[in-house]
Design an enzyme around this catalytic site. Structure first.
Site, mmCIF file in Angstrom:
data_model
loop_
_atom_site.group_PDB
_atom_site.id
_atom_site.type_symbol
_atom_site.label_atom_id
_atom_site.label_comp_id
_atom_site.label_asym_id
_atom_site.label_seq_id
_atom_site.Cartn_x
_atom_site.Cartn_y
_atom_site.Cartn_z
ATOM 1 N N GLU A 93 72.220 -0.218 -40.325
ATOM 2 C CA GLU A 93 73.294 0.186 -41.250
ATOM 3 C C GLU A 93 72.874 -0.020 -42.704
ATOM 4 O O GLU A 93 73.694 -0.344 -43.561
ATOM 5 C CB GLU A 93 74.574 -0.627 -40.986
ATOM 6 C CG GLU A 93 75.063 -0.529 -39.564
ATOM 7 C CD GLU A 93 76.141 0.489 -39.399
ATOM 8 O OE1 GLU A 93 76.413 1.233 -40.375
ATOM 9 O OE2 GLU A 93 76.698 0.554 -38.290
ATOM 10 N N PHE A 141 65.815 5.156 -55.817
ATOM 11 C CA PHE A 141 65.409 5.968 -54.656
ATOM 12 C C PHE A 141 64.780 7.302 -55.069
ATOM 13 O O PHE A 141 64.211 8.005 -54.255
ATOM 14 C CB PHE A 141 66.618 6.259 -53.753
ATOM 15 C CG PHE A 141 67.290 5.013 -53.235
ATOM 16 C CD1 PHE A 141 66.626 4.171 -52.348
ATOM 17 C CD2 PHE A 141 68.569 4.667 -53.642
ATOM 18 C CE1 PHE A 141 67.231 3.016 -51.872
ATOM 19 C CE2 PHE A 141 69.178 3.516 -53.170
ATOM 20 C CZ PHE A 141 68.512 2.692 -52.289
HETATM 21 P P1 TGC Z 1 71.998 10.241 -52.239
HETATM 22 O O1 TGC Z 1 71.389 11.362 -53.008
HETATM 23 O O2 TGC Z 1 72.319 8.966 -52.949
HETATM 24 O O3 TGC Z 1 73.345 10.715 -51.535
HETATM 25 C C1 TGC Z 1 73.426 11.931 -50.801
HETATM 26 C C2 TGC Z 1 74.890 12.323 -50.738
HETATM 27 O O4 TGC Z 1 75.645 11.306 -50.044
HETATM 28 C C3 TGC Z 1 76.647 10.754 -50.906
HETATM 29 N N1 TGC Z 1 76.720 9.320 -50.576
HETATM 30 C C4 TGC Z 1 77.693 8.800 -49.839
HETATM 31 N N2 TGC Z 1 78.791 9.347 -49.296
HETATM 32 C C5 TGC Z 1 79.603 8.546 -48.589
HETATM 33 N N3 TGC Z 1 79.346 7.236 -48.384
HETATM 34 C C6 TGC Z 1 78.235 6.643 -48.903
HETATM 35 N N4 TGC Z 1 77.980 5.360 -48.662
HETATM 36 C C7 TGC Z 1 77.355 7.424 -49.670
HETATM 37 N N5 TGC Z 1 76.195 7.196 -50.311
HETATM 38 C C8 TGC Z 1 75.806 8.369 -50.868
HETATM 39 C C9 TGC Z 1 76.165 11.033 -52.304
HETATM 40 O O5 TGC Z 1 77.229 11.048 -53.209
HETATM 41 C C10 TGC Z 1 75.535 12.399 -52.122
HETATM 42 O O6 TGC Z 1 76.566 13.370 -52.041
HETATM 43 P P2 TGC Z 1 76.342 14.854 -52.630
HETATM 44 O O7 TGC Z 1 77.659 15.516 -52.397
HETATM 45 O O8 TGC Z 1 75.998 14.647 -54.088
HETATM 46 O O9 TGC Z 1 75.220 15.455 -51.848
HETATM 47 O O10 TGC Z 1 71.079 9.961 -50.974
HETATM 48 P P3 TGC Z 1 69.602 9.389 -50.890
HETATM 49 O O11 TGC Z 1 68.823 10.353 -50.058
HETATM 50 O O12 TGC Z 1 69.056 9.044 -52.251
HETATM 51 O O13 TGC Z 1 69.793 8.039 -50.038
HETATM 52 C C11 TGC Z 1 70.568 7.012 -50.525
HETATM 53 C C12 TGC Z 1 70.530 5.790 -49.569
HETATM 54 C C13 TGC Z 1 69.141 5.206 -49.483
HETATM 55 C C14 TGC Z 1 71.450 4.759 -50.176
HETATM 56 C C15 TGC Z 1 71.047 6.163 -48.179
HETATM 57 O O14 TGC Z 1 70.385 7.191 -47.613
HETATM 58 C C16 TGC Z 1 71.151 4.992 -47.232
HETATM 59 O O15 TGC Z 1 72.203 4.369 -47.164
HETATM 60 N N6 TGC Z 1 70.076 4.650 -46.422
HETATM 61 C C17 TGC Z 1 70.189 3.663 -45.361
HETATM 62 C C18 TGC Z 1 70.224 4.365 -44.016
HETATM 63 C C19 TGC Z 1 71.146 3.733 -43.069
HETATM 64 O O16 TGC Z 1 72.021 2.914 -43.390
HETATM 65 N N7 TGC Z 1 71.044 4.107 -41.817
HETATM 66 C C20 TGC Z 1 71.930 3.607 -40.797
HETATM 67 C C21 TGC Z 1 71.745 4.343 -39.495
HETATM 68 S S1 TGC Z 1 73.086 4.073 -38.385
HETATM 69 C C22 TGC Z 1 72.894 2.510 -37.863
HETATM 70 O O17 TGC Z 1 72.087 1.769 -38.290
HETATM 71 C C23 TGC Z 1 73.836 2.103 -36.825
HETATM 72 S S2 TGC Z 1 73.618 0.504 -36.221
HETATM 73 C C24 TGC Z 1 75.048 0.460 -35.354
HETATM 74 C C25 TGC Z 1 75.339 -0.781 -34.699
HETATM 75 O O18 TGC Z 1 74.733 -1.022 -33.633
HETATM 76 O O19 TGC Z 1 76.251 -1.502 -35.186
HETATM 77 P P1 FAD Z 2 62.176 1.625 -42.867
HETATM 78 O O1 FAD Z 2 63.087 2.568 -43.543
HETATM 79 O O2 FAD Z 2 60.824 2.102 -42.470
HETATM 80 O O3 FAD Z 2 62.008 0.340 -43.823
HETATM 81 C C1 FAD Z 2 60.931 -0.595 -43.675
HETATM 82 C C2 FAD Z 2 61.045 -1.592 -44.846
HETATM 83 O O4 FAD Z 2 60.875 -0.892 -46.080
HETATM 84 C C3 FAD Z 2 62.405 -2.273 -44.928
HETATM 85 O O5 FAD Z 2 62.237 -3.613 -45.311
HETATM 86 C C4 FAD Z 2 63.116 -1.524 -46.025
HETATM 87 O O6 FAD Z 2 64.084 -2.316 -46.691
HETATM 88 C C5 FAD Z 2 61.960 -1.166 -46.937
HETATM 89 N N1 FAD Z 2 62.229 0.018 -47.769
HETATM 90 C C6 FAD Z 2 62.480 1.290 -47.355
HETATM 91 N N2 FAD Z 2 62.720 2.081 -48.399
HETATM 92 C C7 FAD Z 2 62.663 1.306 -49.505
HETATM 93 C C8 FAD Z 2 62.837 1.542 -50.902
HETATM 94 N N3 FAD Z 2 63.184 2.752 -51.371
HETATM 95 N N4 FAD Z 2 62.658 0.492 -51.751
HETATM 96 C C9 FAD Z 2 62.372 -0.741 -51.285
HETATM 97 N N5 FAD Z 2 62.183 -1.035 -49.982
HETATM 98 C C10 FAD Z 2 62.338 -0.010 -49.103
HETATM 99 N N6 FAD Z 2 70.251 4.036 -36.305
HETATM 100 C C11 FAD Z 2 71.118 5.016 -35.931
HETATM 101 O O7 FAD Z 2 71.088 6.125 -36.455
HETATM 102 N N7 FAD Z 2 72.043 4.791 -34.959
HETATM 103 C C12 FAD Z 2 72.141 3.602 -34.310
HETATM 104 O O8 FAD Z 2 73.010 3.413 -33.444
HETATM 105 C C13 FAD Z 2 71.232 2.551 -34.669
HETATM 106 N N8 FAD Z 2 71.240 1.369 -33.987
HETATM 107 C C14 FAD Z 2 70.257 0.455 -34.239
HETATM 108 C C15 FAD Z 2 70.162 -0.688 -33.426
HETATM 109 C C16 FAD Z 2 69.134 -1.605 -33.638
HETATM 110 C C17 FAD Z 2 69.005 -2.789 -32.733
HETATM 111 C C18 FAD Z 2 68.230 -1.425 -34.716
HETATM 112 C C19 FAD Z 2 67.141 -2.426 -34.978
HETATM 113 C C20 FAD Z 2 68.323 -0.309 -35.502
HETATM 114 C C21 FAD Z 2 69.329 0.651 -35.279
HETATM 115 N N9 FAD Z 2 69.383 1.839 -36.042
HETATM 116 C C22 FAD Z 2 70.280 2.828 -35.686
HETATM 117 C C23 FAD Z 2 68.359 2.127 -37.019
HETATM 118 C C24 FAD Z 2 68.531 1.388 -38.345
HETATM 119 O O9 FAD Z 2 69.570 1.918 -39.100
HETATM 120 C C25 FAD Z 2 67.205 1.451 -39.087
HETATM 121 O O10 FAD Z 2 66.294 0.605 -38.392
HETATM 122 C C26 FAD Z 2 67.318 1.036 -40.545
HETATM 123 O O11 FAD Z 2 68.100 1.955 -41.266
HETATM 124 C C27 FAD Z 2 65.954 0.874 -41.225
HETATM 125 O O12 FAD Z 2 65.131 1.972 -40.960
HETATM 126 P P2 FAD Z 2 63.605 1.737 -40.423
HETATM 127 O O13 FAD Z 2 63.710 0.814 -39.268
HETATM 128 O O14 FAD Z 2 63.002 3.062 -40.227
HETATM 129 O O15 FAD Z 2 62.895 0.948 -41.583
#
Ligand code: TGC
Ligand code: FAD
Length: 392
Positions: free
Chosen positions: A371, A391
């Site tokens: 997340e 970013f």
């Molecule tokens: P960026 O250019 O900043 O934004 C793209 C568009 O998105 C809008 N936006 C948001 N909208 C709603 N909520 C937010 N939190 C938002 N943040 C940004 C933004 O306004 C823009 O909109 P538009 O209309 O202008 O296009 O995007 P970027 O490519 O620079 O990336 C920004 C960044 C790094 C912050 C974002 O991509 C990010 O949060 N990365 C982390 C990825 C992540 O959290 N992955 C999670 C995967 S799911 C998961 O982990 C589930 S675990 C579940 C569990 O087991 O509990």
């Molecule tokens: P990377 O993005 O490769 O990052 C590696 C390291 O580089 C990290 O320390 C990070 O902070 C750093 N880094 C990356 N970019 C930058 C930057 N711009 N500047 C500085 N540092 C940076 N995803 C889903 O979609 N759905 C799910 O249900 C889900 N469940 C998950 C369950 C588990 C148990 C785990 C471990 C992960 C899950 N995820 C899920 C994925 C999770 O959201 C990603 O692992 C997470 O977003 C990080 O991505 P990555 O593992 O590819 O790490």
């Protein structure tokens, strides 16, 4: 595992900020965790098995769609109640909270907010009852922190969409009936698609050998020329903001959930410190151990206030994504630090499955990563306060 003697710390009388309904919802979840989760969770984690027996209980305490309206089978509760449920179930195990977070905020939320009425009627009641379980596919092998770079894609074939690509690290994937999948269309625009188990070319291999979140099933979502019916596209929002909007809701839940894990570690260490005698005294009488406990309760109290205030703002609709990032980052880091200190306080017993602390500590390594990693949330705060984007 030892009997669950958990007593929740409330150093600043924060119960006074809760309504009677909040306390009822919280206490029901707390009771359920003591009765149905604590007795089985250590064994499930040791065996690396998701305990499917808890699905019905999660549905009963309202953990599947706490804030989704009752007309769709949700519990119709407010944001504080949602947070309190997440706190209680993560007190039991972060993997159990993960299952509920994904189902509620990453599967039901996008169908409710971005779906049409037919999609809501078809999927939400079954997801709320736990009859169907869902997963959320955003992360890919080469795109984790940077989901906007995703390569999973679909083509318009006239009467259906053809989906190709792969997602990895997906919670609930090995047993989900439905997956909300984020993919690019031919113009490169991100849309959400509902993919159902049984569609030809769709597979969900499990990821093994995890040292963290062992009681939660994690896997891949693989799409090999999957024919997705056109009515399965979520029509009401597209672009990266759509999946990130779901993450706002899930990250908010994690900010509360992490407090639960921290409270369990603190409570366990506090009890142990009064019972364990060394040098003729309970170890809790030594200043070094008191320092750890005093810092733990201080940090838990600060985290509780942060989560409560964020809940009030979420309820009013004024919380920003950056404010949510701050709470997710702070509270998970707080929980991880407390888990590490609490583990030390138990000495050798701290590494044993007799106590929950090592399991929480290992789980939190995932929670601090998924997340949005700890670093990513820091950069979101950095962007918010400076206006300068690290970013780009
Ligand atoms: P960026 O250019 O900043 O934004 C793209 C568009 O998105 C809008 N936006 C948001 N909208 C709603 N909520 C937010 N939190 C938002 N943040 C940004 C933004 O306004 C823009 O909109 P538009 O209309 O202008 O296009 O995007 P970027 O490519 O620079 O990336 C920004 C960044 C790094 C912050 C974002 O991509 C990010 O949060 N990365 C982390 C990825 C992540 O959290 N992955 C999670 C995967 S799911 C998961 O982990 C589930 S675990 C579940 C569990 O087991 O509990
Ligand atoms: P990377 O993005 O490769 O990052 C590696 C390291 O580089 C990290 O320390 C990070 O902070 C750093 N880094 C990356 N970019 C930058 C930057 N711009 N500047 C500085 N540092 C940076 N995803 C889903 O979609 N759905 C799910 O249900 C889900 N469940 C998950 C369950 C588990 C148990 C785990 C471990 C992960 C899950 N995820 C899920 C994925 C999770 O959201 C990603 O692992 C997470 O977003 C990080 O991505 P990555 O593992 O590819 O790490």
């Amino acid at each position: 595992m030892k009997p669950d003697l958990f007593e929740a710390p409330d150093y600043y009388n924060l119960d006074e900020l809760l309504t009677e309904e909040h306390k009822l919802v919280r206490d029901a979840a707390r009771e359920w965790v003591k009765r149905d989760v604590s007795p089985i969770i250590e064994d499930a984690a040791q065996k690396a098995e998701f305990p499917k027996s808890i699905i019905g209980g999660l549905a009963e305490i309202g953990a599947f769609g706490p804030y989704i309206p009752e007309e769709y089978g949700g519990a119709g509760l407010d944001q504080i109640s949602y947070g309190l449920i997440m706190q209680e179930i993560e007190r039991g195990d972060s993997g159990v909270r993960s299952t509920a977070s994904v189902q509620s905020s990453l599967v039901m939320y996008p169908i409710w907010k971005y779906g049409n009425e037919e999609q809501r009627q078809k999927y939400l009641p079954k997801l709320a009852s736990g009859e169907w379980m869902g997963s959320f596919g955003l992360t890919e092998p080469d795109h984790g922190s940077n989901p906007g770079g995703m390569t999973t894609n679909y083509k318009d074939m006239g009467d259906h969409y053809l989906l190709n690509g792969a997602k990895m690290w997906i919670s609930n994937s090995p047993f989900c009936q439905v997956a909300v999948v984020w993919a690019k269309n031919e113009e490169g625009r991100i849309h959400g698609l509902i993919v159902e188990r049984g569609m030809e070319g769709f597979s969900t291999p499990e990821t093994h050998n995890k040292w963290s979140l062992r009681a939660s099933a994690t896997g891949e979502l693989i799409f090999d020329n999957v024919k997705v019916p056109k009515e399965n596209l979520l029509p009401n929002k597209s672009g990266l903001g759509a999946p990130l909007g779901c993450l706002d809701s899930a990250r908010y839940g994690i900010a509360w959930g992490a407090i639960g894990a921290a409270m369990d570690c603190y409570d366990t260490a506090l009890r142990y410190s009064k019972e364990r005698i060394q040098f003729g005294k309970p170890i809790g009488q030594f200043q070094l151990q008191q320092k750890k406990l005093a810092e733990m309760i201080t940090e838990i109290t600060k985290a509780q206030l942060l989560a409560w205030r964020l809940g009030v703002m979420r309820e009013k609709g004024t919380a920003t994504s950056a404010q949510i990032s701050m709470a997710k980052r702070n509270n998970v880091d707080m929980a991880l630090t407390i888990a590490r200190d609490a583990r030390q306080m138990l000495g050798g017993m701290g590494i044993s499955g007799e106590y929950s602390i090592m399991r929480h500590m290992m789980n939190l390594e995932s929670v601090v990563t998924y997340e949005g990693t700890h670093d990513i949330h820091l950069l979101i705060t950095g962007l918010d306060v400076t206006g300068l984007n690290a970013f780009k």
